[in-house]
Design a protein around this motif. Structure first.
Motif, PDB file in Angstrom:
ATOM      1  N   LEU A   3       6.941   4.256   6.208  1.00 40.96           N
ATOM      2  CA  LEU A   3       8.228   3.829   5.688  1.00 40.96           C
ATOM      3  C   LEU A   3       9.367   4.401   6.525  1.00 40.96           C
ATOM      4  N   PHE A   4       9.331   5.700   6.814  1.00 39.12           N
ATOM      5  CA  PHE A   4      10.422   6.336   7.546  1.00 39.12           C
ATOM      6  C   PHE A   4      10.463   5.884   9.007  1.00 39.12           C
ATOM      7  N   ILE A   5       9.318   5.531   9.572  1.00 39.31           N
ATOM      8  CA  ILE A   5       9.314   4.936  10.909  1.00 39.31           C
ATOM      9  C   ILE A   5      10.102   3.633  10.895  1.00 39.31           C
ATOM     10  N   LYS A   6       9.833   2.794   9.893  1.00 34.22           N
ATOM     11  CA  LYS A   6      10.515   1.506   9.784  1.00 34.22           C
ATOM     12  C   LYS A   6      12.026   1.692   9.641  1.00 34.22           C
ATOM     13  N   GLY A  74       7.774  -7.174  14.070  1.00 38.45           N
ATOM     14  CA  GLY A  74       7.058  -5.941  13.765  1.00 38.45           C
ATOM     15  C   GLY A  74       6.411  -5.985  12.386  1.00 38.45           C
ATOM     16  N   LEU A  75       5.347  -5.213  12.225  1.00 34.53           N
ATOM     17  CA  LEU A  75       4.626  -5.172  10.959  1.00 34.53           C
ATOM     18  C   LEU A  75       5.463  -4.521   9.869  1.00 34.53           C
ATOM     19  N   ASP A  76       5.248  -4.947   8.622  1.00 37.36           N
ATOM     20  CA  ASP A  76       5.768  -4.208   7.487  1.00 37.36           C
ATOM     21  C   ASP A  76       5.126  -2.825   7.471  1.00 37.36           C
ATOM     22  N   SER A  77       5.834  -1.854   6.895  1.00 38.17           N
ATOM     23  CA  SER A  77       5.291  -0.497   6.853  1.00 38.17           C
ATOM     24  C   SER A  77       4.012  -0.444   6.019  1.00 38.17           C
ATOM     25  N   GLY A  78       3.949  -1.222   4.926  1.00 39.65           N
ATOM     26  CA  GLY A  78       2.742  -1.239   4.105  1.00 39.65           C
ATOM     27  C   GLY A  78       1.554  -1.825   4.851  1.00 39.65           C
ATOM     28  N   MET A  79       1.791  -2.890   5.582  1.00 37.35           N
ATOM     29  CA  MET A  79       0.746  -3.517   6.389  1.00 37.35           C
ATOM     30  C   MET A  79       0.210  -2.534   7.430  1.00 37.35           C
ATOM     31  N   THR A 229     -10.999  12.243   7.539  1.00 31.26           N
ATOM     32  CA  THR A 229     -10.273  10.975   7.582  1.00 31.26           C
ATOM     33  C   THR A 229     -10.353  10.202   6.276  1.00 31.26           C
ATOM     34  N   LEU A 230     -10.954  10.787   5.221  1.00 30.60           N
ATOM     35  CA  LEU A 230     -10.951  10.139   3.915  1.00 30.60           C
ATOM     36  C   LEU A 230      -9.572  10.131   3.283  1.00 30.60           C
ATOM     37  N   VAL A 231      -8.605  10.832   3.892  1.00 30.16           N
ATOM     38  CA  VAL A 231      -7.208  10.671   3.482  1.00 30.16           C
ATOM     39  C   VAL A 231      -6.799   9.204   3.565  1.00 30.16           C
ATOM     40  N   THR A 232      -7.604   8.446   4.276  1.00 22.86           N
ATOM     41  CA  THR A 232      -7.415   7.002   4.389  1.00 22.86           C
ATOM     42  C   THR A 232      -7.247   6.337   3.020  1.00 22.86           C
ATOM     43  N   TYR A 233      -7.927   6.848   2.006  1.00 23.69           N
ATOM     44  CA  TYR A 233      -7.828   6.243   0.681  1.00 23.69           C
ATOM     45  C   TYR A 233      -6.433   6.373   0.091  1.00 23.69           C
ATOM     46  N   VAL A 234      -5.707   7.405   0.473  1.00 21.54           N
ATOM     47  CA  VAL A 234      -4.382   7.657  -0.086  1.00 21.54           C
ATOM     48  C   VAL A 234      -3.306   6.893   0.682  1.00 21.54           C
ATOM     49  N   ILE A 235      -3.440   6.834   2.009  1.00 16.56           N
ATOM     50  CA  ILE A 235      -2.369   6.298   2.862  1.00 16.56           C
ATOM     51  C   ILE A 235      -1.957   4.869   2.495  1.00 16.56           C
ATOM     52  N   PRO A 236      -2.890   3.909   2.362  1.00  9.91           N
ATOM     53  CA  PRO A 236      -2.433   2.542   2.082  1.00  9.91           C
ATOM     54  C   PRO A 236      -1.807   2.386   0.706  1.00  9.91           C
ATOM     55  N   VAL A 237      -2.270   3.171  -0.276  1.00  9.59           N
ATOM     56  CA  VAL A 237      -1.686   3.083  -1.615  1.00  9.59           C
ATOM     57  C   VAL A 237      -0.230   3.519  -1.575  1.00  9.59           C
ATOM     58  N   VAL A 238       0.023   4.648  -0.925  1.00  6.83           N
ATOM     59  CA  VAL A 238       1.394   5.146  -0.810  1.00  6.83           C
ATOM     60  C   VAL A 238       2.224   4.212   0.075  1.00  6.83           C
ATOM     61  N   GLY A 239       1.642   3.796   1.200  1.00  9.87           N
ATOM     62  CA  GLY A 239       2.376   2.973   2.156  1.00  9.87           C
ATOM     63  C   GLY A 239       2.798   1.635   1.588  1.00  9.87           C
ATOM     64  N   VAL A 240       1.870   0.942   0.923  1.00 13.57           N
ATOM     65  CA  VAL A 240       2.181  -0.378   0.363  1.00 13.57           C
ATOM     66  C   VAL A 240       3.188  -0.243  -0.782  1.00 13.57           C
ATOM     67  N   THR A 241       2.988   0.756  -1.645  1.00 10.48           N
ATOM     68  CA  THR A 241       3.897   0.943  -2.777  1.00 10.48           C
ATOM     69  C   THR A 241       5.301   1.277  -2.305  1.00 10.48           C
ATOM     70  N   ALA A 242       5.423   2.203  -1.362  1.00  8.08           N
ATOM     71  CA  ALA A 242       6.747   2.589  -0.863  1.00  8.08           C
ATOM     72  C   ALA A 242       7.428   1.421  -0.167  1.00  8.08           C
ATOM     73  N   GLY A 243       6.678   0.677   0.652  1.00  6.75           N
ATOM     74  CA  GLY A 243       7.259  -0.462   1.354  1.00  6.75           C
ATOM     75  C   GLY A 243       7.762  -1.529   0.402  1.00  6.75           C
ATOM     76  N   ALA A 244       6.991  -1.781  -0.676  1.00  4.77           N
ATOM     77  CA  ALA A 244       7.390  -2.805  -1.642  1.00  4.77           C
ATOM     78  C   ALA A 244       8.596  -2.365  -2.463  1.00  4.77           C
ATOM     79  N   LEU A 245       8.602  -1.127  -2.937  1.00  5.92           N
ATOM     80  CA  LEU A 245       9.660  -0.657  -3.822  1.00  5.92           C
ATOM     81  C   LEU A 245      10.971  -0.383  -3.087  1.00  5.92           C
ATOM     82  N   ILE A 246      10.872   0.174  -1.873  1.00 11.77           N
ATOM     83  CA  ILE A 246      12.076   0.626  -1.178  1.00 11.77           C
ATOM     84  C   ILE A 246      12.586  -0.416  -0.179  1.00 11.77           C
ATOM     85  N   LEU A 247      11.673  -1.064   0.547  1.00 10.01           N
ATOM     86  CA  LEU A 247      12.093  -2.027   1.556  1.00 10.01           C
ATOM     87  C   LEU A 247      11.905  -3.481   1.122  1.00 10.01           C
ATOM     88  N   GLY A 248      11.354  -3.688  -0.066  1.00 11.93           N
ATOM     89  CA  GLY A 248      11.154  -5.044  -0.557  1.00 11.93           C
ATOM     90  C   GLY A 248      10.124  -5.832   0.225  1.00 11.93           C
TER      91      GLY A 248
END
Length: 271
Positions: A3-6, A74-79, A229-248
């Motif tokens: 999100l902050f990169i975007k 460019g890709l959406d942050s959630g994508m 690298t199982l942190v992978t399970y957390v990253i997309p949940v946070v990324g997609v949610t933040a991108g949708a809520l904050i950047l629409g």
């Protein structure tokens, strides 16, 4: 971080953003090392490994992800966060199948097939929505491959090195690479540092680069490359949610299905 990169890309070019992010990161880690009394790497053998990791595990994937999110196509942050969750799929290839460092289960190949089917679905989604190029999505997937190679290499070659020292050395080396590329390829005069950009850089540098890498090396030494690298399970949940809520950003069935396939594949691989 996606999100902050975007957000920061609104006023900064991709490689310059990475260089500034890493600058904040290694300066903060240097202060942390001094405060904790951690000795920084001195042996050339250690710095040789840090040179490789700085290039492959930090500079290159940071630039690939940031470039993948930049520009009108460019890709959406959630994508980007979902595509980045392919890291364990590549890790099991590098650490398990190629180097035999970790156990490969019977479900590995099915997991890999499911995961990469999810990648193909997401790339096709992005092409249909934007009518653009597949390269931004493939750049983020390539970054995931870089992270997998870096995790496997660090696990094998940095045993016994303090997580703070390893993180500092890697980020310092990566920042040198990033500044050389930024000064050679991107005009600084057209870029701006707004309060929102500075806030994004502070998040990316202090937390997304500094603190995150200390935790990364600590867990890597304790758990191994695949489980780290199982942190992978957390990253997309946070990324997609933040991108949708904050950047629409758009969340549709294809994003959900692609993410489900990737995480399902990661689950099979990890078991």
């Amino acid at each position: 971080s996606f999100l902050f990169i975007k957000v920061a890309l609104q006023t900064l070019a991709p490689i310059t953003l990475v260089a500034l992010r890493l600058l904040i990161g290694w300066v903060a880690l240097l202060g942390l090392a001094r405060w904790r009394g951690v000795r920084l790497p001195a042996a050339w053998a250690t710095w040789r490994h840090l040179l490789f990791l700085g290039a492959v595990n930090t500079a290159l994937p940071f630039v690939l992800i940031t470039w993948g999110e930049s520009g009108p196509d460019g890709l959406d942050s959630g994508m980007a966060s979902v595509l980045n969750s392919t890291v364990p799929l590549f890790t099991v290839i590098t650490a398990g199948l190629l180097l035999h460092q970790e156990t490969v289960s019977g479900g590995t190949f099915l997991g890999l097939a499911l995961g990469f089917a999810g990648v193909l679905l997401l790339v096709s989604r992005d092409l249909q929505l934007t009518g653009g190029s597949p390269w931004p999505a493939l750049a983020v997937v390539a970054a995931a491959l870089c992270y997998a190679i870096g995790s496997t290499y660090a696990r094998a070659n940095l045993r016994g090195v303090s997580p703070i020292a390893a993180a500092f050395g890697q980020i310092l080396v990566a920042d040198v690479f990033a500044w050389v590329a930024a000064l050679a390829l991107e005009p600084l005069a057209t870029q701006r540092l707004t309060p929102l950009t500075i806030g994004s850089l502070l998040w990316l540098g202090l937390l997304g680069s500094g603190v995150a890498y200390v935790l990364y090396f600590h867990i890597l030494q304790a758990w191994g490359a695949t489980r780290t690298t199982l942190v992978t399970y957390v990253i997309p949940v946070v990324g997609v949610t933040a991108g949708a809520l904050i950047l629409g950003e758009l969340v549709d069935w294809r994003l959900a299905a692609g993410g489900f396939l990737i995480l399902g594949g990661v689950g099979l691989v990890s078991r």
